[in-house]
Design a protein around this motif. Structure first.
Motif, PDB file in Angstrom:
ATOM      1  N   LEU A 323       0.822  -1.207   0.000  1.00 23.99           N
ATOM      2  CA  LEU A 323       0.000   0.000   0.000  1.00 23.99           C
ATOM      3  C   LEU A 323       0.855   1.255   0.000  1.00 23.99           C
ATOM      4  CD1 LEU A 323      -2.776  -1.131   2.496  1.00 23.99           C
ATOM      5  CD2 LEU A 323      -3.108  -0.567   0.081  1.00 23.99           C
ATOM      6  N   GLU A 324       1.993   1.211   0.694  1.00 24.45           N
ATOM      7  CA  GLU A 324       2.891   2.381   0.683  1.00 24.45           C
ATOM      8  C   GLU A 324       3.462   2.609  -0.705  1.00 24.45           C
ATOM      9  OE1 GLU A 324       5.692   1.671   3.809  1.00 24.45           O
ATOM     10  OE2 GLU A 324       4.437   2.633   5.334  1.00 24.45           O
ATOM     11  N   GLU A 325       3.792   1.516  -1.406  1.00 18.45           N
ATOM     12  CA  GLU A 325       4.265   1.643  -2.790  1.00 18.45           C
ATOM     13  C   GLU A 325       3.148   2.193  -3.684  1.00 18.45           C
ATOM     14  OE1 GLU A 325       5.628  -2.216  -3.888  1.00 18.45           O
ATOM     15  OE2 GLU A 325       7.308  -2.189  -2.464  1.00 18.45           O
ATOM     16  N   GLU A 326       1.927   1.681  -3.469  1.00 21.43           N
ATOM     17  CA  GLU A 326       0.770   2.139  -4.252  1.00 21.43           C
ATOM     18  C   GLU A 326       0.501   3.615  -4.001  1.00 21.43           C
ATOM     19  OE1 GLU A 326      -3.870   0.776  -4.818  1.00 21.43           O
ATOM     20  OE2 GLU A 326      -2.454  -0.658  -3.941  1.00 21.43           O
ATOM     21  N   LYS A 395      -5.340  10.299  -8.663  1.00 17.65           N
ATOM     22  CA  LYS A 395      -5.785  11.306  -7.720  1.00 17.65           C
ATOM     23  C   LYS A 395      -6.957  10.774  -6.899  1.00 17.65           C
ATOM     24  CE  LYS A 395      -4.969  15.682  -6.590  1.00 17.65           C
ATOM     25  NZ  LYS A 395      -3.644  16.112  -6.123  1.00 17.65           N
ATOM     26  N   ARG A 396      -7.893  10.090  -7.611  1.00  8.49           N
ATOM     27  CA  ARG A 396      -9.060   9.531  -6.908  1.00  8.49           C
ATOM     28  C   ARG A 396      -8.663   8.418  -5.934  1.00  8.49           C
ATOM     29  NH1 ARG A 396     -11.409   9.617 -12.080  1.00  8.49           N
ATOM     30  NH2 ARG A 396     -11.022   7.360 -12.254  1.00  8.49           N
ATOM     31  N   SER A 397      -7.596   7.681  -6.266  1.00 12.87           N
ATOM     32  CA  SER A 397      -7.212   6.524  -5.442  1.00 12.87           C
ATOM     33  C   SER A 397      -6.524   6.911  -4.140  1.00 12.87           C
ATOM     34  CB  SER A 397      -6.285   5.593  -6.236  1.00 12.87           C
ATOM     35  OG  SER A 397      -4.993   6.158  -6.379  1.00 12.87           O
ATOM     36  N   ILE A 398      -6.009   8.144  -4.053  1.00 16.70           N
ATOM     37  CA  ILE A 398      -5.215   8.526  -2.878  1.00 16.70           C
ATOM     38  C   ILE A 398      -5.998   8.380  -1.572  1.00 16.70           C
ATOM     39  CG2 ILE A 398      -4.085  10.475  -1.713  1.00 16.70           C
ATOM     40  CD1 ILE A 398      -2.962  11.305  -4.434  1.00 16.70           C
ATOM     41  N   PRO A 399      -7.225   8.944  -1.441  1.00 16.42           N
ATOM     42  CA  PRO A 399      -7.959   8.772  -0.166  1.00 16.42           C
ATOM     43  C   PRO A 399      -8.248   7.305   0.142  1.00 16.42           C
ATOM     44  CG  PRO A 399      -8.975  10.472  -1.528  1.00 16.42           C
ATOM     45  CD  PRO A 399      -7.978   9.780  -2.391  1.00 16.42           C
ATOM     46  N   PHE A 400      -8.578   6.525  -0.908  1.00 20.33           N
ATOM     47  CA  PHE A 400      -8.877   5.102  -0.709  1.00 20.33           C
ATOM     48  C   PHE A 400      -7.646   4.352  -0.201  1.00 20.33           C
ATOM     49  CE2 PHE A 400      -8.763   0.809  -2.591  1.00 20.33           C
ATOM     50  CZ  PHE A 400      -9.824   0.251  -1.894  1.00 20.33           C
ATOM     51  N   VAL A 401      -6.495   4.574  -0.845  1.00 21.34           N
ATOM     52  CA  VAL A 401      -5.265   3.872  -0.454  1.00 21.34           C
ATOM     53  C   VAL A 401      -4.837   4.301   0.944  1.00 21.34           C
ATOM     54  CG1 VAL A 401      -2.822   3.516  -1.008  1.00 21.34           C
ATOM     55  CG2 VAL A 401      -4.508   3.574  -2.840  1.00 21.34           C
ATOM     56  N   ARG A 402      -4.956   5.606   1.233  1.00 22.73           N
ATOM     57  CA  ARG A 402      -4.607   6.082   2.581  1.00 22.73           C
ATOM     58  C   ARG A 402      -5.513   5.451   3.628  1.00 22.73           C
ATOM     59  NH1 ARG A 402      -3.562  12.441   1.187  1.00 22.73           N
ATOM     60  NH2 ARG A 402      -1.336  12.251   0.689  1.00 22.73           N
ATOM     61  N   ARG A 404      -7.045   2.509   3.423  1.00 24.44           N
ATOM     62  CA  ARG A 404      -6.642   1.106   3.591  1.00 24.44           C
ATOM     63  C   ARG A 404      -5.350   0.999   4.388  1.00 24.44           C
ATOM     64  NH1 ARG A 404      -6.281  -2.406  -1.581  1.00 24.44           N
ATOM     65  NH2 ARG A 404      -5.773  -3.930   0.030  1.00 24.44           N
ATOM     66  N   LEU A 405      -4.423   1.924   4.143  1.00 23.27           N
ATOM     67  CA  LEU A 405      -3.156   1.904   4.873  1.00 23.27           C
ATOM     68  C   LEU A 405      -3.386   2.177   6.356  1.00 23.27           C
ATOM     69  CD1 LEU A 405      -0.086   1.632   4.698  1.00 23.27           C
ATOM     70  CD2 LEU A 405       0.051   4.069   4.171  1.00 23.27           C
ATOM     71  N   ASP A 406      -4.247   3.146   6.650  1.00 25.13           N
ATOM     72  CA  ASP A 406      -4.581   3.432   8.057  1.00 25.13           C
ATOM     73  C   ASP A 406      -5.206   2.206   8.718  1.00 25.13           C
ATOM     74  OD1 ASP A 406      -3.617   5.966   7.795  1.00 25.13           O
ATOM     75  OD2 ASP A 406      -5.577   6.920   7.529  1.00 25.13           O
ATOM     76  N   SER A 407      -6.089   1.512   7.969  1.00 24.00           N
ATOM     77  CA  SER A 407      -6.753   0.321   8.495  1.00 24.00           C
ATOM     78  C   SER A 407      -5.743  -0.785   8.795  1.00 24.00           C
ATOM     79  CB  SER A 407      -7.791  -0.171   7.492  1.00 24.00           C
ATOM     80  OG  SER A 407      -8.383  -1.369   7.921  1.00 24.00           O
ATOM     81  N   VAL A 408      -4.795  -0.978   7.873  1.00 26.08           N
ATOM     82  CA  VAL A 408      -3.764  -2.005   8.074  1.00 26.08           C
ATOM     83  C   VAL A 408      -2.884  -1.658   9.270  1.00 26.08           C
ATOM     84  CG1 VAL A 408      -1.655  -2.993   7.078  1.00 26.08           C
ATOM     85  CG2 VAL A 408      -3.732  -2.848   5.701  1.00 26.08           C
ATOM     86  N   MET A 409      -2.538  -0.392   9.414  1.00 27.94           N
ATOM     87  CA  MET A 409      -1.714   0.031  10.552  1.00 27.94           C
ATOM     88  C   MET A 409      -2.464  -0.176  11.871  1.00 27.94           C
ATOM     89  SD  MET A 409       1.160   0.975   9.264  1.00 27.94           S
ATOM     90  CE  MET A 409       2.011   2.044  10.398  1.00 27.94           C
ATOM     91  N   ALA A 410      -3.782   0.084  11.862  1.00 27.38           N
ATOM     92  CA  ALA A 410      -4.585  -0.121  13.072  1.00 27.38           C
ATOM     93  C   ALA A 410      -4.665  -1.610  13.409  1.00 27.38           C
ATOM     94  CB  ALA A 410      -5.983   0.451  12.866  1.00 27.38           C
ATOM     95  N   GLU A 411      -4.834  -2.445  12.387  1.00 23.16           N
ATOM     96  CA  GLU A 411      -4.888  -3.891  12.615  1.00 23.16           C
ATOM     97  C   GLU A 411      -3.553  -4.404  13.137  1.00 23.16           C
ATOM     98  OE1 GLU A 411      -6.207  -5.968   9.172  1.00 23.16           O
ATOM     99  OE2 GLU A 411      -8.264  -5.225   9.334  1.00 23.16           O
ATOM    100  N   THR A 412      -2.451  -3.846  12.621  1.00 27.44           N
ATOM    101  CA  THR A 412      -1.122  -4.252  13.092  1.00 27.44           C
ATOM    102  C   THR A 412      -0.960  -3.914  14.574  1.00 27.44           C
ATOM    103  OG1 THR A 412      -0.138  -4.003  10.892  1.00 27.44           O
ATOM    104  CG2 THR A 412       1.362  -3.911  12.770  1.00 27.44           C
ATOM    105  N   ALA A 413      -1.408  -2.716  14.952  1.00 29.17           N
ATOM    106  CA  ALA A 413      -1.335  -2.324  16.369  1.00 29.17           C
ATOM    107  C   ALA A 413      -2.178  -3.273  17.227  1.00 29.17           C
ATOM    108  CB  ALA A 413      -1.824  -0.884  16.532  1.00 29.17           C
TER     109      ALA A 413
END
Length: 593
Positions: A323-326, A395-402, A404-413
Motif C-alpha cells: 500500500l505504501e508503494e501504491e 488522484k481519486r485513489s489517494i484517499p482510498f489507499v490512505r 486502507r493503509l490506516d486500516s492495516v496500521m490499526a490492525e497491526t497495532a
C-alpha cells in the motif's frame, strides 16, 4: 517418570486394561494422547505424554473425548480403535512399555499391532508397530536418518529398540560383586553418582536411596531394597514434598520440590518432608502430573497462538509495504497531468505515429526541453487524454489507499497488542479467551478475502439482532490504590474495549503506556472527586507501564485523561481508541501496588 514408577504403573495397566476394548482416542496436544478403553462396563482413560520435559503414562479419571486429532491421532483411530488390548509388558530395566492390540479387519483377518511407549526424556516417543512385519506404521514424533545414525523412526522403517546401556544389571548382581564395585568408586565421587553411572535402571532419586555407610553390608542392604523394587515391588505410591531449609539429610535437594515415588524414601528428613500416600500409582501420578500437564498444554496453546499472530503480522506487513508503494505511485499523479498539458501545448507540431517528442517544459523556470513518451497508435490528443485519465485515476485513489493503509496500521497495532496479551497470560482461562479472539480475527479476515474474491455473497434482507456478548465472570485485573481508589486493568484487547466502553464512567481516569501495546487501565472515580490524588495516579500509571510492552524500558511514559476524552473510531479493531486531550506521566513499572 523413572523406572520404579513406570514398573508400578505397568503392573496397574496389566491388571486393569488387558482385554479392554479401545472405544475412543483424544489428542489434546500434539504430544499428548488419551485412550478411552471399556472393560466390563467400566471406562478407563489411559494418558500418554511424549513431552520431552515430563513424559509419562498412567490411568486417569480426567480427559474428555475430543474430535480434534492430528496425524498420529488419526492413524491410531484408523488402526486400533475398536480393537482390544491383548497384552501389556515392558522389557526389564527399560523405560519402554509395549501395549499389544488385536483387531478384526473388514476382510475377517486379524491385525496385531503394538503401541510402543518410550519414556526417555527428550527421546520420548509413541510408536505404532505392525507385530508381524516389525515395521513402523506411524509415530507421534518422526526421527529421520539425518537426525540419528542409530535408528530411524518413520512410517515404513523397521522398528529398532532403544540402544542398551553399557551398565551392570542390578537384578542379577551378587553381594561379592557389589562390594567389589563399591571399591572402584573414586574417593571424590558421591555414592549416588557412582550407583547412577554403574547400574541400569537407577534414577538420581533411586540412587540416593543407597545409604552411604562405612559398613559394606549396610550399603548392600539399601542397594538390595532398590533392586528388589525394580523387580516387582511391593509398592507404596506417594508424593513427597520438601519444604525450604530441609536440613543436612536432604543436602543437594531443591527446596519446595515434589517427588513421585512408588517406594518409601529414606533420604529426606521426616521433619521437613510432607508425604502424601495413595492407593495406586496412577492415582499418585495423576496428582503429580496434573499441574505439569496443564502447564504444558498452556504453553502449547500459547506457542500456537503466537505463531498464528506472527503469520497475521507478516501478512499485514506485506500489505503495508504494497500500500505504501501504491500510495507513492498515486502521489505522482501531478506528473501525468504535467505530461498531458505539455502535449496539449505542442499539439500543432506533434503527429500520430511518433514514439516520443522533445518539447519545452514551461513548468521549468529555465524552460528546459524534456522528452515525452507517445503512443504511435494514438493521436497526440488521445495520448494527452490518456495521461489526464491516469492523473484522475491516481488522484481519486489517494484517499482510498490512505484509508486502507490506516486500516492495516490499526490492525497491526491490534495484533501486536494481542501478541503482548498472549505472552503475558498466566491462567488457562485468559489463554482460552485470547484464543477465541485470535480465531475471531482470522475468521473476519477470511470473510473479507472471500468477499473481495466474490466467493461470498452479502446477505440481504432483515438482519437478525445479535445476542449481547456475556461479560466474563470476573473481568480485569483488580487493584486498590493506597488511597482506596479501585484500579482495573484489561487482560486482552476485548477486555480493553469492555473496560473503556462499557464499564468506564465519564469522570473515571483512563491510562495507557504511550506508543506500545498494553492494557487499558481505569481509576474508578465514582465519587466524582475533583481530581484523583497524585499518589493514586502514579500507582495506576506504574501498573499501566508494567502491563505493557514497555515494561523493560526502565522509565515508561504513560498517557492519562478522563474517560470522556477517550473515543473509539468507527470500525476500528478491539482496544484501539483515540484521545481528544491528555497528559503524560513518567513512571517506573510495578506489578503490584
Amino acid at each position: 517418570m523413572d523406572l520404579l514408577v513406570l514398573n508400578a504403573i505397568t503392573q496397574e495397566l496389566q491388571s486393569a486394561l488387558i482385554g479392554a476394548k479401545i472405544v475412543g482416542i483424544s489428542q489434546p496436544t500434539d504430544l499428548l494422547l488419551v485412550l478411552f478403553l471399556r472393560k466390563k462396563g467400566e471406562v478407563h482413560r489411559l494418558l500418554i505424554s511424549a513431552n520431552p520435559s515430563d513424559p509419562c503414562i498412567y490411568l486417569t479419571s480426567k480427559g474428555a473425548e475430543s474430535s480434534s486429532l492430528s496425524g498420529f491421532g488419526k492413524s491410531l483411530k484408523h488402526h486400533i480403535q475398536g480393537g482390544q488390548i491383548a497384552q501389556i509388558d515392558k522389557p526389564a530395566l527399560e523405560r519402554v512399555v509395549h501395549i499389544d492390540t488385536s483387531k478384526r479387519e473388514l476382510d475377517g483377518s486379524k491385525a496385531s499391532l503394538r503401541l510402543v511407549v518410550e519414556i526417555m526424556g527428550r527421546h520420548s516417543n509413541v510408536i505404532l508397530v505392525d507385530v508381524e512385519t516389525g515395521k513402523i506404521l506411524d509415530s507421534i514424533k518422526h526421527v529421520t536418518a539425518s537426525m540419528t545414525s542409530y535408528r530411524r523412526i518413520a512410517p515404513g522403517a523397521v522398528y529398532v529398540p532403544p540402544p542398551q546401556q553399557e551398565k551392570l544389571d542390578p537384578l542379577t548382581l551378587m553381594k561379592e560383586d557389589f562390594i567389589h564395585v563399591l571399591g572402584t568408586r573414586p574417593q571424590e565421587k558421591p555414592l549416588w553418582q557412582h550407583m547412577l553411572d554403574t547400574f541400569k535402571g537407577f534414577s538420581p532419586l533411586a540412587a540416593k536411596e543407597v545409604q552411604e555407610d562405612p559398613n559394606p553390608e549396610v550399603v548392600w542392604n539399601s542397594f538390595k531394597r532398590i533392586a528388589d523394587a525394580l523387580k516387582s515391588g511391593p509398592y507404596e505410591p506417594a508424593i513427597i514434598t520438601l519444604s525450604a531449609g530441609s536440613g543436612k539429610k536432604n543436602k543437594g535437594a531443591r527446596p519446595d520440590r515434589s517427588y513421585l515415588s512408588p517406594i518409601r524414601l529414606t533420604q529426606f528428613d521426616p521433619a521437613q518432608a510432607q508425604v502424601q500416600v495413595f492407593e495406586g500409582m496412577s492415582q499418585a501420578a495423576g496428582v503429580y502430573y496434573a499441574e505439569i500437564l496443564a502447564g504444558q498444554q498452556r504453553e502449547t496453546l500459547r506457542s500456537s497462538l503466537l505463531q498464528l499472530l506472527s503469520r497475521h503480522l507478516a501478512k499485514n506487513e506485506k500489505k503495508r509495504r504494497h500500500l505504501e508503494e501504491e500510495l507513492a505511485q498515486a502521489e505522482k499523479a501531478e506528473e501525468f497531468k504535467r505530461l498531458g498539458e505539455l502535449i496539449i501545448a505542442n499539439l500543432s507540431r506533434l503527429k500520430k505515429g511518433e514514439v516520443e517528442a522533445e518539447v519545452v517544459d514551461f513548468y521549468d523556470p529555465d524552460q528546459k526541453k524534456v522528452r515525452v513518451k507517445l503512443d504511435p497508435q494514438l493521436t497526440p490528443y488521445q495520448v494527452a487524454q490518456k495521461y489526464f485519465n491516469q492523473y484522475a485515476k491516481r488522484k481519486r485513489s489517494i484517499p482510498f489507499v490512505r484509508g486502507r493503509l490506516d486500516s492495516v496500521m490499526a490492525e497491526t497495532a491490534y495484533l501486536k497488542e494481542l501478541q503482548f496479551f498472549v505472552e503475558e497470560a498466566t491462567s488457562p482461562e485468559e489463554l482460552e479467551t485470547l484464543e477465541k479472539e485470535v480465531k475471531k480475527y482470522g475468521e473476519r479476515e477470511r470473510g473479507k478475502e472471500e468477499e473481495r474474491e466474490g466467493k461470498k455473497e452479502k446477505k440481504r434482507g432483515i438482519k437478525e439482532p445479535s445476542s449481547p456478548r456475556p461479560f466474563p465472570p470476573s473481568p480485569f485485573r483488580r487493584f486498590l490504590s493506597s488511597e482506596g481508589f479501585p484500579i482495573w486493568v484489561g487482560r486482552s484487547s476485548q477486555e480493553n474495549d469492555l473496560l473503556t466502553l462499557k464499564f468506564a464512567k465519564p469522570e473515571d481516569v483512563w491510562l495507557h503506556a504511550r506508543g506500545v501495546a498494553g492494557s487499558h487501565v481505569l481509576i474508578l472515580n465514582r465519587a466524582h472527586s475533583e481530581s484523583v490524588p497524585e499518589k493514586t495516579l502514579e500507582e495506576a500509571a506504574a501498573l499501566a507501564a508494567y502491563y505493557s510492552k514497555g515494561r523493560g524500558l526502565g522509565k515508561v511514559p504513560v498517557d492519562y485523561t478522563l474517560k470522556k476524552y477517550v473515543k473509539k473510531p468507527k470500525g476500528s479493531p478491539p482496544g484501539l481508541v483515540t484521545l481528544i486531550k491528555h497528559k503524560t506521566i513518567l513512571v517506573t513499572p510495578r506489578k503490584e501496588i
